[in-house]
Design an enzyme around this catalytic site. Structure first.
Site, PDB file in Angstrom:
ATOM      1  N   LYS A 118      14.467  -1.350   2.823  1.00  0.00           N
ATOM      2  CA  LYS A 118      14.721  -0.669   4.099  1.00  0.00           C
ATOM      3  C   LYS A 118      15.120  -1.676   5.169  1.00  0.00           C
ATOM      4  O   LYS A 118      16.216  -1.615   5.708  1.00  0.00           O
ATOM      5  CB  LYS A 118      13.504   0.136   4.524  1.00  0.00           C
ATOM      6  CG  LYS A 118      13.170   1.222   3.483  1.00  0.00           C
ATOM      7  CD  LYS A 118      11.758   1.698   3.605  1.00  0.00           C
ATOM      8  CE  LYS A 118      11.272   2.364   2.338  1.00  0.00           C
ATOM      9  NZ  LYS A 118      12.070   3.525   1.924  1.00  0.00           N
ATOM     10  N   TRP A 125       2.735   8.720   1.695  1.00  0.00           N
ATOM     11  CA  TRP A 125       2.599   7.367   1.150  1.00  0.00           C
ATOM     12  C   TRP A 125       1.148   6.927   1.106  1.00  0.00           C
ATOM     13  O   TRP A 125       0.731   6.264   0.155  1.00  0.00           O
ATOM     14  CB  TRP A 125       3.493   6.381   1.908  1.00  0.00           C
ATOM     15  CG  TRP A 125       4.926   6.707   1.659  1.00  0.00           C
ATOM     16  CD1 TRP A 125       5.828   7.214   2.544  1.00  0.00           C
ATOM     17  CD2 TRP A 125       5.615   6.638   0.403  1.00  0.00           C
ATOM     18  NE1 TRP A 125       7.034   7.455   1.917  1.00  0.00           N
ATOM     19  CE2 TRP A 125       6.926   7.103   0.609  1.00  0.00           C
ATOM     20  CE3 TRP A 125       5.259   6.228  -0.884  1.00  0.00           C
ATOM     21  CZ2 TRP A 125       7.877   7.173  -0.424  1.00  0.00           C
ATOM     22  CZ3 TRP A 125       6.196   6.308  -1.909  1.00  0.00           C
ATOM     23  CH2 TRP A 125       7.482   6.769  -1.670  1.00  0.00           C
ATOM     24  N   ASP A 127       0.780  -1.205   4.695  1.00  0.00           N
ATOM     25  CA  ASP A 127       2.042  -0.948   4.018  1.00  0.00           C
ATOM     26  C   ASP A 127       3.107  -0.914   5.121  1.00  0.00           C
ATOM     27  O   ASP A 127       3.170   0.032   5.893  1.00  0.00           O
ATOM     28  CB  ASP A 127       1.947   0.402   3.285  1.00  0.00           C
ATOM     29  CG  ASP A 127       3.266   0.820   2.647  1.00  0.00           C
ATOM     30  OD1 ASP A 127       4.267   0.096   2.789  1.00  0.00           O
ATOM     31  OD2 ASP A 127       3.280   1.902   2.000  1.00  0.00           O
TER      32      ASP A 127
HETATM   33  N1  PMP Z   1       5.474   3.030   1.153  1.00  0.00           N
HETATM   34  C1  PMP Z   1       6.365   3.489   2.050  1.00  0.00           C
HETATM   35  C2  PMP Z   1       5.934   3.620   3.479  1.00  0.00           C
HETATM   36  C3  PMP Z   1       7.652   3.853   1.644  1.00  0.00           C
HETATM   37  O1  PMP Z   1       8.523   4.327   2.532  1.00  0.00           O
HETATM   38  C4  PMP Z   1       8.014   3.712   0.292  1.00  0.00           C
HETATM   39  C5  PMP Z   1       9.408   4.022  -0.214  1.00  0.00           C
HETATM   40  N2  PMP Z   1      10.098   4.972   0.432  1.00  0.00           N
HETATM   41  C6  PMP Z   1       7.061   3.251  -0.610  1.00  0.00           C
HETATM   42  C7  PMP Z   1       5.817   2.900  -0.141  1.00  0.00           C
HETATM   43  C8  PMP Z   1       7.378   3.099  -2.061  1.00  0.00           C
HETATM   44  O2  PMP Z   1       8.178   2.005  -2.232  1.00  0.00           O
HETATM   45  P1  PMP Z   1       8.795   1.561  -3.630  1.00  0.00           P
HETATM   46  O3  PMP Z   1       9.827   2.569  -3.973  1.00  0.00           O
HETATM   47  O4  PMP Z   1       9.349   0.215  -3.307  1.00  0.00           O
HETATM   48  O5  PMP Z   1       7.703   1.517  -4.606  1.00  0.00           O
END
Ligand code: PMP
Length: 362
Positions: free
Chosen positions: A197, A102, A173
């Site tokens: 989540k 991420w 994040d």
């Molecule tokens: N950052 C983290 C830590 C995540 O776990 C996720 C999704 N699994 C995201 C960003 C991306 O999120 P989104 O699908 O809402 O764009």
């Protein structure tokens, strides 16, 4: 009805009480003769949901008055781009702590906008750990320091956050651990999280931004991407994801009824200990992916020495009502996501299944 033991990584388990409340209010909300989804986002009823949900976020997460709480769209992934669009300046790079997939996605977007710098990285340890606070080197001229509070795929989590001096705001994040534990919000310039989540269904992204950072949005970027467009319009610049915001409202009320975020943290620790203990007591049959001091309370990642056994584990677990235990496709292995709404009972059942599986295959 039998509810699955849901260990999905996101979208993920929601509290049963929340789903039932939504069901009760699904066809008609607040005596309006229509569902919340059919209602104008400019109506008094929706505006009340919008304001109350912000107020609940503030109350539960201890958000000081000099921050805005925004409900946006585009997911955490859009924030990867929006943050540098709003905050990078010539000669002021975005600094990133690299802890996995991420963070890599976040820095990749920032590189398209401006200059970046890696403040610390655990890549040489296959992202099995969170860099220690002393490893994090932030240049004085950085526009911000960005970190991923909880790495959903690797199953690592910051146990504590760095304190950075000077004028460098900390950005986190928190997509996969927001509201799972108390946080000192005043340490941060900006916090963001996709809802799917810990907060509710997908479709809404929560951004908590310090007022002075929102004031800085450049006029050269489209209005929709400027933070100050949304702070000035109370997240009602354009049509919001109203049903998702309403669901977040119900989840926040559920957290409040549970006693708040500190109680939720204890609940989470107790339930995940059941699974981590099973890994630690397995004599090496199960092997945790993350270093012990970097273990996540939200995503438990582990392996079995033999990939065929991992496949069998997933198959048999599914037959017994467990969902979502296969690891992320990029890293393989096994993962149990244990967000706020995952019941203690599901974790207990998983720990028992793990013990039984080891007895039969160890
Ligand atoms: N950052 C983290 C830590 C995540 O776990 C996720 C999704 N699994 C995201 C960003 C991306 O999120 P989104 O699908 O809402 O764009």
């Amino acid at each position: 009805m039998k509810r699955a033991y849901n260990f999905n990584a996101g979208p993920a388990a929601l509290p049963l009480e929340v789903l039932q409340k939504a069901q009760e209010q699904f066809v008609e909300y607040g005596g309006a003769g229509m569902s919340i989804m059919e209602m104008s986002h400019r109506s008094a009823l929706y505006e009340n949901v919008n304001n109350e949900t912000q107020a609940l976020m503030r109350e539960l997460f201890g958000i000081p008055d000099n921050y805005h709480v925004l409900f946006l769209q585009g997911g955490a992934s859009q924030q990867f781009a929006t943050i540098p669009m709003n905050l990078l300046r010539p000669g002021r790079p975005g600094a990133y702590v690299m802890t996995g997939n991420w963070a890599e996605k976040a820095i990749k977007e920032a590189k398209l906008i401006g200059e970046t710098v890696v403040a610390a990285s655990s890549e040489s340890d296959s992202f099995k750990r969170i860099p220690s606070l002393s490893e994090i080197a932030v240049p004085d001229n950085a526009a911000y320091l960005h970190l991923t509070s909880n790495e959903t795929i690797g199953g690592t989590q910051f146990a504590e956050y760095p304190t950075i001096g000077g004028n460098v705001p900390l950005i986190a994040d928190m997509s996969s651990d927001i509201l799972s534990r108390p946080v000192d919000i005043s340490k941060f310039g900006l916090i963001y999280a996709g809802a799917q989540k810990n907060l509710g269904p997908s479709g809404v992204t929560v951004v908590i931004i310090r007022d002075d950072l929102a004031e800085e949005s450049p006029k050269t970027i489209p209005a929709i991407f400027r933070y100050n467009t949304h702070t000035k319009n109370n997240s009602l610049y354009n049509t919001p994801p109203s049903f998702s915001v309403y669901m977040v409202n119900l989840v926040l009320n559920w957290i409040k009824e549970k006693g708040g975020v500190a109680q939720i943290e204890q609940y989470n620790r107790d339930k995940t200990n059941l699974i981590y203990d099973q890994i630690d007591q397995s004599g090496g049959f199960y092997k945790g992916f993350a270093h012990n001091d970097s273990r996540s309370v939200m995503n438990i990642t582990f392996r079995i020495h033999n990939e065929e056994l991992e496949k069998l584990f997933v198959k048999e677990s599914e037959q017994q009502g467990f969902v979502g235990l296969k690891g992320h496709r990029d890293v393989g292995g096994l993962r149990a996501s244990t967000y706020n709404a995952v019941p203690h009972e599901s974790c207990k059942a998983l720990a028992e299944f793990m013990a039984d599986f080891q007895r039969r295959n160890g």
